[in-house]
Design a protein around this motif. Structure first.
Motif, PDB file in Angstrom:
ATOM      1  N   TRP B  37       0.830  -1.214   0.000  1.00  0.00           N
ATOM      2  CA  TRP B  37       0.000   0.000   0.000  1.00  0.00           C
ATOM      3  C   TRP B  37       0.857   1.255   0.000  1.00  0.00           C
ATOM      4  O   TRP B  37       0.352   2.368   0.057  1.00  0.00           O
ATOM      5  CB  TRP B  37      -0.914   0.026   1.233  1.00  0.00           C
ATOM      6  N   ARG B  38       2.154   1.076   0.056  1.00  0.00           N
ATOM      7  CA  ARG B  38       3.129   2.168   0.017  1.00  0.00           C
ATOM      8  C   ARG B  38       2.821   3.236   1.074  1.00  0.00           C
ATOM      9  O   ARG B  38       2.802   2.917   2.240  1.00  0.00           O
ATOM     10  CB  ARG B  38       3.173   2.764  -1.398  1.00  0.00           C
ATOM     11  N   HIS B  39       2.557   4.471   0.632  1.00  0.00           N
ATOM     12  CA  HIS B  39       2.362   5.571   1.594  1.00  0.00           C
ATOM     13  C   HIS B  39       1.179   5.307   2.527  1.00  0.00           C
ATOM     14  O   HIS B  39       1.099   5.881   3.598  1.00  0.00           O
ATOM     15  CB  HIS B  39       2.116   6.895   0.854  1.00  0.00           C
ATOM     16  N   ASP B  40       0.269   4.489   2.099  1.00  0.00           N
ATOM     17  CA  ASP B  40      -0.916   4.223   2.918  1.00  0.00           C
ATOM     18  C   ASP B  40      -0.731   2.985   3.790  1.00  0.00           C
ATOM     19  O   ASP B  40      -1.698   2.454   4.336  1.00  0.00           O
ATOM     20  CB  ASP B  40      -2.142   4.036   2.013  1.00  0.00           C
ATOM     21  N   GLU B  41       0.484   2.534   3.904  1.00  0.00           N
ATOM     22  CA  GLU B  41       0.769   1.301   4.636  1.00  0.00           C
ATOM     23  C   GLU B  41       0.161   1.284   6.034  1.00  0.00           C
ATOM     24  O   GLU B  41      -0.306   0.257   6.521  1.00  0.00           O
ATOM     25  CB  GLU B  41       2.298   1.139   4.752  1.00  0.00           C
ATOM     26  N   GLY B  42       0.188   2.436   6.688  1.00  0.00           N
ATOM     27  CA  GLY B  42      -0.233   2.487   8.083  1.00  0.00           C
ATOM     28  C   GLY B  42      -1.739   2.515   8.288  1.00  0.00           C
ATOM     29  O   GLY B  42      -2.210   2.455   9.425  1.00  0.00           O
ATOM     30  N   GLU B  43      -2.490   2.592   7.214  1.00  0.00           N
ATOM     31  CA  GLU B  43      -3.942   2.730   7.376  1.00  0.00           C
ATOM     32  C   GLU B  43      -4.611   1.367   7.455  1.00  0.00           C
ATOM     33  O   GLU B  43      -5.258   0.912   6.509  1.00  0.00           O
ATOM     34  CB  GLU B  43      -4.487   3.582   6.241  1.00  0.00           C
ATOM     35  N   VAL B  44      -4.405   0.733   8.593  1.00  0.00           N
ATOM     36  CA  VAL B  44      -4.797  -0.671   8.728  1.00  0.00           C
ATOM     37  C   VAL B  44      -6.005  -0.862   9.648  1.00  0.00           C
ATOM     38  O   VAL B  44      -6.280  -1.982  10.066  1.00  0.00           O
ATOM     39  CB  VAL B  44      -3.598  -1.501   9.255  1.00  0.00           C
TER      40      VAL B  44
END
Lengths: 383, 324
Positions: B37-44
């Motif tokens: 998810w690259r830049h959105d990796e943390g949106e879990v």
């Protein structure tokens, strides 16, 4: 043509039944008819008309194409050879008792809309509306917000509609595309679903689009020195204050059609190094090699600008996408400008279509333009 | 007990991850990897709602970015190698396109009944497969030419992260690998040495559930595909070797959107090129599980399809029987 000849033969064989034959013919066919590369238009009305013509804006084709009476009946037909994949907008001109009346083709339900109303449309075999122009239930929609740009140069506030992709996050940076004639691009070129679809497919990178519209449009967009001031010194700073824009001119694009294309190119020329990407559709890049142009006073500043640009094309520091319809007189100016800019080392993608100077043509080329200038990671994304 | 390998289709518009996770035994925590998810990796958040509040997220995309800043020598070595790989891909493409064009023409001639074209077709096919293999081999050679990043997880600055991941895997019930950008995902997994860790985890009994790009990374070969790109011919091409956990398959998520499945010639060419591996299309709802040497689709009929060398596209609703 066989169906038309057969109808005529039946009407002539039994004149008393001609009206019934024509009614049945209309009821059992959809119009225009097609015979290879020929579209056959048909018109019938119980009232007699002195003439029926198809009025079109196809450069290279007589703008008035006269229908042929179907024998002694009140029906008319017009075979018209058109290129494969062509898309042509038209109206019918009826003359009765010396009065001219323009109408949409009553037997053709296909319509195209623009700021001036609507036209009938004929599409030749090979043309189909692209799949990515319509909204669907699966695609995640972006959002639209409106902001007002305080414009000193225009002496008023200008509303700008900002498109934010569905994945928009305030902390992230995005490329920015500024779109001339924004209201019309949204209304007549379906630009919002186009963006939603192409971004979701990863064909286009997620980006912000600022849709701006002129007030005295033709004067503001016709190589008017006020417009680069508005774009660069007023709109762009407002966008940067509201949103996080990726650094560098390469992440700021400008687009427009017709005079909007002129305004885009003019702004990039007047303020080099600000806009790194230009999407120019059917730009009205009229210019002269000698003598005066014949396009009217509105084009005076445009011609002056394009002539100046031609003497110093390297001043444009941008990657360009240009498109133009082959049914437009502007095709020659666009081809000429493209060659000149390419000769001076500019990176240009140029696409021609079998279409005219209209919003559907511009809509249909948006995928080419947006993917060319703001490509997504299409091959790599498997969500 | 060996852990299971569950390969899912895209998780939009509806997810079947929770159902798949429900079949995994044990009560250990779940580990999440979303580097694709690259830049959105943390949106879990949504993923954690499925995996449970105790789910442990490993932000390896962010860790990688931090290392590229804090370890300039390592970053330079990595970028140098990646630049060579990119050049290799560009050069490879120059050879690939005419090879595919030739094969298509041979295919047409064979279809038209030309006997002469038959062996020519076979040789063209062999040539194409050889090109594919050469790409993988040459990429491996380039990797070996850069020993400083051949096993980056042994670098002192990376080893601690590698160890942290190993510890997270050790007590976990399941490891979830999300889709996204397949090259980024594969590279980050490779960089931190997750290939051996994933193999070890499964051998110890941890299950791995991966979807879309995540599932592609676990196969032997990762194939990039899109039949109708805005530019170019849209010929499928190999990205790289995968992690060789799911063998005998080439996975094609979103295949109905990305492939012209009605074009039998394209389907045939794709399936023939990568045979004997089975080219399996994964749609929303697909759920592949291993049963002996076969893959089954536990998802709804049609959510996984099998592209056959004869150009057929058949639902995968029963054990694979292997293409001819």
């Amino acid at each position: 043509m066989k169906r038309i000849h057969d109808l005529r033969a039946r009407c002539e064989a039994s004149p008393a039944r001609a009206v019934d034959e024509i009614r049945a013919f209309i009821a059992t066919n959809s119009f225009p008819l097609f015979d290879g590369d020929t579209a056959i238009f048909f018109f019938w009305d119980e009232r007699p008309f002195e003439s029926v013509s198809l009025m079109n804006w196809v450069f290279g084709l007589e703008s008035r194409q006269s229908f042929i009476p179907l024998g002694s009946t009140a029906a008319w037909y017009l075979p018209l050879e058109l290129p494969h994949r062509a898309r042509v907008e038209y109206k019918l001109e009826l003359v009765r008792l010396g009065q001219r009346l323009w109408i949409r083709d009553p037997l053709n339900l296909h319509r195209a809309f623009d700021p001036f109303g609507s036209n009938s449309v004929v599409t030749m075999p090979g043309y189909a509306p692209p799949l990515w122009v319509s909204a669907d239930a699966v695609t995640r929609p972006g959002s639209l917000v409106t902001l007002t740009v305080k414009s000193a140069v225009y002496g008023e506030g200008r509303e700008v509609t900002v498109y934010r992709p569905s994945e928009y996050k305030p902390h992230k940076k995005y490329p920015l595309l500024i779109c001339h004639d924004g209201r019309d691009y949204i209304r007549f070129a379906n630009m919002i679903p186009v963006l939603d679809n192409l971004i979701q497919r990863h064909e286009v990178a997620p980006l912000l689009v600022a849709f701006t519209s002129g007030v005295d449009r033709n004067r503001e967009y016709g190589a008017n020195p006020k417009q680069p001031v508005f774009l660069v010194d007023e709109l762009l700073p407002t966008m940067k204050a509201e949103y996080r824009i990726l650094d560098g001119a390469d992440n700021v694009g400008l687009m427009g059609a017709s005079f909007g294309g002129v305004s885009s190119l003019y702004a990039a020329w007047a303020r080099p190094g600000v806009f790194g990407k230009l999407l120019l559709q059917s730009g009205s890049f009229v210019h002269t090699d000698i003598g005066r142009h014949d396009r009217g006073p509105l084009f005076d500043p445009v011609v002056e600008f394009v002539n100046q640009l031609r003497s110093d094309p390297a001043r444009i520091q941008a990657r360009l996408f240009m498109s133009c319809g082959t049914f437009e007189s502007l095709i020659w100016f666009n081809r000429s400008l493209r060659a000149l800019l390419q000769d001076h080392g500019l990176d240009i993608r140029f696409v021609e279509s079998q279409d005219g100077h209209n919003w559907i043509a511009w809509r249909d080329r948006l995928r080419d333009g947006l993917t060319s200038l703001f490509p997504g990671h299409l091959w790599m994304y498997y969500d | 007990m060996v852990g299971s390998l569950l390969l899912l289709g895209p998780q939009r518009p509806s997810q079947n991850l929770s159902e798949a996770l429900g079949t995994v035994p044990g009560d250990g925590p779940v580990v999440l990897i979303t580097a694709g998810w690259r830049h959105d990796e943390g949106e879990v958040e949504s993923l954690q709602r499925v995996a449970g509040s105790s789910a442990l997220h490993l932000p390896i995309y962010r860790w990688f970015d931090e290392l590229m800043t804090s370890q300039p020598a390592l970053a330079n070595a990595w970028r140098l190698r990646q630049a060579k790989v990119l050049e290799l891909k560009a050069l490879h493409r120059l050879r690939l396109l005419p090879a595919i064009d030739a094969l298509r023409q041979m295919m047409d001639r064979v279809s038209a009944g030309s006997e002469i074209a038959r062996p020519q077709f076979q040789w063209s096919l062999d040539h194409l497969r050889e090109l594919d293999q050469q790409l993988l081999d040459h990429a491996a050679v380039i990797s070996r030419q850069h020993p400083e990043v051949l096993r980056p997880w042994e670098h002192p600055a990376v080893a601690a992260i590698h160890q942290r991941v190993a510890e997270a895997f050790a007590g976990s019930r399941a490891i979830l690998v999300a889709g996204g950008h397949v090259a980024v995902l594969r590279n980050r997994l490779e960089f931190f040495g997750l290939r051996p860790l994933l193999h070890q985890a499964v051998a110890r009994g941890t299950s791995v559930i991966a979807w879309s790009a995540g599932a592609m990374c676990l196969t032997d070969r990762i194939v990039l595909f899109y039949d109708d790109p805005p530019d170019g011919a849209g010929h499928p091409e190999l990205l790289d070797r995968g992690f060789e956990m799911a063998d005998s398959v080439v996975l094609l998520p979103h295949c109905r959107e990305r492939l012209t499945l009605s074009d039998r010639r394209r389907v045939s060419l794709l399936a023939t090129r990568f045979a004997p591996d089975a080219c399996l299309g994964l749609e929303n709802g697909a759920w592949l599980v291993r049963n002996g040497d076969r893959w089954l689709n536990r998802g709804p009929p049609g959510s996984a399809v099998w592209l056959w060398p004869d150009g057929d596209v058949r639902p995968l609703a029963r054990p694979l029987e292997g293409p001819a």
